[in-house]
Design a protein around this motif. Structure first.
Motif, PDB file in Angstrom:
ATOM      1  N   THR A  79       0.824  -1.205   0.000  1.00 22.89           N
ATOM      2  CA  THR A  79       0.000   0.000   0.000  1.00 22.89           C
ATOM      3  C   THR A  79       0.858   1.254   0.000  1.00 22.89           C
ATOM      4  O   THR A  79       0.553   2.224  -0.704  1.00 22.89           O
ATOM      5  N   ALA A  80       1.936   1.241   0.768  1.00 25.05           N
ATOM      6  CA  ALA A  80       2.818   2.407   0.803  1.00 25.05           C
ATOM      7  C   ALA A  80       3.491   2.629  -0.549  1.00 25.05           C
ATOM      8  O   ALA A  80       3.584   3.758  -1.034  1.00 25.05           O
ATOM      9  N   ILE A  81       3.944   1.552  -1.182  1.00 22.97           N
ATOM     10  CA  ILE A  81       4.632   1.680  -2.469  1.00 22.97           C
ATOM     11  C   ILE A  81       3.669   2.165  -3.549  1.00 22.97           C
ATOM     12  O   ILE A  81       4.003   3.034  -4.351  1.00 22.97           O
ATOM     13  N   LEU A  82       2.467   1.618  -3.595  1.00 24.54           N
ATOM     14  CA  LEU A  82       1.503   2.005  -4.630  1.00 24.54           C
ATOM     15  C   LEU A  82       0.766   3.286  -4.272  1.00 24.54           C
ATOM     16  O   LEU A  82       0.307   4.001  -5.158  1.00 24.54           O
ATOM     17  N   GLY A  83       0.640   3.565  -2.991  1.00 21.32           N
ATOM     18  CA  GLY A  83      -0.134   4.729  -2.566  1.00 21.32           C
ATOM     19  C   GLY A  83       0.572   6.042  -2.804  1.00 21.32           C
ATOM     20  O   GLY A  83      -0.073   7.042  -3.130  1.00 21.32           O
TER      21      GLY A  83
END
Length: 51
Positions: free
Chosen positions: A27-31
């Motif tokens: 989520t952090a990488i894509l967000g």
């Protein structure tokens, strides 16, 4: 040593650090890029309305 069913261990036996799951990392990488794109679109929309 194999991970038991329902455990958080991966194929190599490494466990996710406490408090952060693999989904949290994904989520952090894509967000962050998604947030940047949304900010760019918002700034463009404000620029079109103002000008």
């Amino acid at each position: 040593m194999r991970a038991t069913q329902g455990g958080m261990a991966g194929a190599d036996g490494a466990e996710a650090p406490p408090g952060r799951t693999r989904w949290g990392v994904v989520t952090a990488i894509l967000g962050l890029p998604a947030l940047a794109v949304c900010a760019l679109l918002l700034m463009t929309a404000v620029w079109v309305v103002v000008s």
